[in-house]
Design an enzyme around this catalytic site. Structure first.
Site, short mmCIF file in Angstrom:
data_model
loop_
_atom_site.label_atom_id
_atom_site.label_comp_id
_atom_site.label_asym_id
_atom_site.label_seq_id
_atom_site.Cartn_x
_atom_site.Cartn_y
_atom_site.Cartn_z
N LYS A 106 0.84 -1.21 0.00
CA LYS A 106 0.00 0.00 0.00
C LYS A 106 0.87 1.25 0.00
O LYS A 106 1.93 1.29 0.63
CB LYS A 106 -0.95 -0.01 1.20
CG LYS A 106 -1.92 1.17 1.17
CD LYS A 106 -3.12 0.95 2.05
CE LYS A 106 -3.93 2.24 2.22
NZ LYS A 106 -4.55 2.73 0.97
N LYS B 161 1.34 5.06 -11.88
CA LYS B 161 -0.08 4.67 -11.86
C LYS B 161 -0.94 5.88 -12.19
O LYS B 161 -0.88 6.90 -11.50
CB LYS B 161 -0.45 4.12 -10.48
CG LYS B 161 -1.84 3.52 -10.41
CD LYS B 161 -2.00 2.73 -9.13
CE LYS B 161 -3.37 2.15 -8.97
NZ LYS B 161 -3.50 1.44 -7.69
N CYS C 232 -4.70 8.97 -7.12
CA CYS C 232 -5.82 8.79 -6.19
C CYS C 232 -6.77 9.98 -6.35
O CYS C 232 -6.35 11.12 -6.24
CB CYS C 232 -5.31 8.69 -4.76
SG CYS C 232 -6.64 8.48 -3.59
C1 LIG Z 1 -9.81 0.77 0.04
C2 LIG Z 1 -8.88 1.02 -1.10
C3 LIG Z 1 -7.64 1.58 -0.86
C4 LIG Z 1 -6.76 1.83 -1.91
N1 LIG Z 1 -5.53 2.37 -1.65
C5 LIG Z 1 -4.68 2.59 -2.67
C6 LIG Z 1 -3.37 3.11 -2.42
O1 LIG Z 1 -2.96 3.31 -1.28
N2 LIG Z 1 -2.58 3.36 -3.50
C7 LIG Z 1 -2.98 3.12 -4.78
O2 LIG Z 1 -2.20 3.37 -5.71
N3 LIG Z 1 -4.20 2.60 -5.04
C8 LIG Z 1 -5.05 2.33 -4.02
N4 LIG Z 1 -6.27 1.79 -4.29
C9 LIG Z 1 -6.64 1.46 -5.67
C10 LIG Z 1 -6.34 0.00 -5.99
O3 LIG Z 1 -4.95 -0.24 -5.95
C11 LIG Z 1 -6.86 -0.39 -7.39
O4 LIG Z 1 -6.11 0.33 -8.36
C12 LIG Z 1 -8.33 -0.09 -7.59
O5 LIG Z 1 -9.06 -0.43 -6.45
C13 LIG Z 1 -8.91 -0.80 -8.80
O6 LIG Z 1 -8.80 -2.18 -8.71
P1 LIG Z 1 -9.99 -3.13 -8.17
O7 LIG Z 1 -11.21 -2.84 -9.00
O8 LIG Z 1 -9.45 -4.52 -8.32
O9 LIG Z 1 -10.22 -2.77 -6.75
C14 LIG Z 1 -7.15 1.52 -3.24
C15 LIG Z 1 -8.40 0.93 -3.47
C16 LIG Z 1 -9.25 0.68 -2.42
C17 LIG Z 1 -10.59 0.05 -2.70
#
Ligand SMILES: Cc1cc2nc3c(=O)[nH]c(=O)nc-3n(C[C@H](O)[C@H](O)[C@H](O)COP(=O)(O)O)c2cc1C
Ligand code: SF4
Ligand code: SF4
Length: 403
Positions: A46, A177, A138
């Site tokens: 994370k 990203k 983000c």
């Molecule tokens: C609760 C939560 C926390 C996340 N924290 C981060 C983070 O700290 N850094 C980041 O680059 N992406 C973060 N993401 C994004 C995820 O890495 C991912 O790119 C995004 O959720 C899309 O993928 P998914 O549909 O499989 O969840 C977070 C997503 C969620 C749901």
């Protein structure tokens, strides 16, 4: 012997493309170790920051979108980066690399100024990380400090910041990203390429507001009577992620990691076919646990074998030539709806869709069975999309005579 699922991404060898996305699933070494034991090929820890960065989380931070009887077809989060700073992540990286030398241990970073970005890179390299991902993306995370999608929405800021990071790295590939919240994602990916960075990860979450509680009148998630916009993830964002991955892979020669709505091996195969070389998953893991890796790996292996392919590499980008501009689509086909009356359950759904959203081509007979008037049907596809019975309505592609 099964198909070879190993694949190179940005110069790093993964035993399979399945990687924990930077998220709560990868917030400490103990969780990542359990994921590795289950079979995941890699993990992006994370997002972390320098010790002086203050991270103040607000709870609850998650709210799901339900539809019909399905829970969490989409997920809103208002999480921020990890509360665990670089010192703890350095320890995690060291411990994980020692115990799992063949797994990919990657870190995700975010800084509010050049010195921070560069310090994070140097310290992570020294700790032995395999790859560094930079979150420029983000949608809700600390824009007031110039972090998150504030960077990724601007090609110049993207290029400048990615250069800082790249400058500081001596050995480790740098992946940026990116956010889908831009008019032209290829312009941002081009800026990443110009910076010299080694890869792009698409997409981060999509800015959203998942709903409003009709009793309290407070949007979700309700944090002491107030809410805020968050990031949308899960199956609902997959079409946006697929589009972004395809656009980047078609336009630019740069390794692409996909994230956004990957839940099954089928989703995985689609992203690979559209050019992804690495598949990052968060929401499906948060909902179903690390063990989904077994279905992902087995399903993808069987699919490759059925296709007569011996390695996952063979899938990468195979569908990209089949995406063209709208103007280049053939006008020579006249699809016609064909209904299988043997399996039809007489629900009327196709009739209503065609009547009020199509071309009034379906009529119901005295037994309420639907019939298509081929003269009126334009083959729009709506009836096939809404029919609840799998394969009951199909579109016959008929080439018009003389074209
Ligand atoms: C609760 C939560 C926390 C996340 N924290 C981060 C983070 O700290 N850094 C980041 O680059 N992406 C973060 N993401 C994004 C995820 O890495 C991912 O790119 C995004 O959720 C899309 O993928 P998914 O549909 O499989 O969840 C977070 C997503 C969620 C749901
Ligand atoms: S394809 Fe479109 S026009 Fe044809 S029957 Fe179905 S809904 Fe109607
Ligand atoms: S939607 Fe499908 S099942 Fe329902 S009436 Fe039409 S063909 Fe039959």
């Amino acid at each position: 012997m099964g198909a070879d699922l190993s694949i190179q991404f940005a110069g790093v060898q993964f035993e399979n493309p399945f990687t924990l996305a930077a998220s709560p699933c990868s917030d400490n070494a103990e969780m990542v170790a359990r994921a590795f034991d289950a079979g995941w090929g890699g993990a992006i820890l994370k997002t972390t920051s320098v010790e002086e960065e203050v991270v103040e989380l607000a709870y609850p931070m998650m709210a799901g979108l339900d539809y019909d009887d399905k829970r969490v077809i989409g997920l809103q989060n208002i999480d921020l980066i990890s509360e665990r700073h670089i010192d703890q992540v350095e320890r995690d990286v060291r411990a994980l690399k020692k115990e799992y030398p063949h797994k990919v241990v990657a870190a995700s970073i975010m800084g509010s100024k050049k010195e921070h970005w560069q310090e994070l890179v140097r310290r992570l390299e020294a700790a032995g990380v395999d790859l560094i991902e930079c979150s420029f993306s983000c949608p809700h995370g600390m824009p007031e400090r110039g972090m998150g999608s504030t960077i990724g929405q601007d090609a110049q800021l993207t290029e400048r910041t990615a250069r800082w990071v790249k400058e500081a790295s001596s050995r480790v590939p740098i992946v940026i990203k990116v956010t889908p919240l831009v008019a032209d994602i290829t312009a941002i990916a081009r800026a990443v390429k110009r910076s010299g960075a080694d890869g792009v990860c698409a997409i981060n979450t999509v800015k959203c507001l998942i709903g409003v509680d009709l009793d309290s009148l407070v949007p979700y998630p309700n944090v002491g009577g107030k809410s805020t916009y968050g990031g949308y993830s899960g199956p609902a964002v997959k079409p946006i992620a697929l589009r972004c991955v395809a656009e980047i892979a078609k336009a630019i020669d740069i390794p692409v990691a996909a994230t956004g709505g990957i839940c099954t091996w089928r989703d995985a195969a689609e992203f690979l076919l559209l050019g992804a070389r690495n598949l990052q998953i968060c929401t499906a893991v948060m909902k179903n646990g690390f063990r989904i890796i077994e279905d992902l790996v087995d399903g993808l292996s069987v699919y490759l074998e059925e296709k007569g392919m011996s390695s996952v590499e063979e899938l990468v980008g195979k569908s990209l030539p089949n995406i063209v501009e709208h103007s280049r689509l053939s006008r020579a086909y006249k699809p016609v709806s064909v209904i299988n009356l043997e399996t039809c359950v007489k629900c009327d759904v196709c009739y209503i869709a065609c009547l009020d959203g199509g071309h009034q081509a379906i009529s119901l007979d005295e037994k309420r069975l639907p019939h298509v008037d081929e003269e009126k049907c334009v083959g729009c596809g709506m009836c096939a999309s809404v029919c609840p019975v799998w394969d009951c309505v199909r579109l016959d592609q008929r080439q018009e005579a003389g074209i």
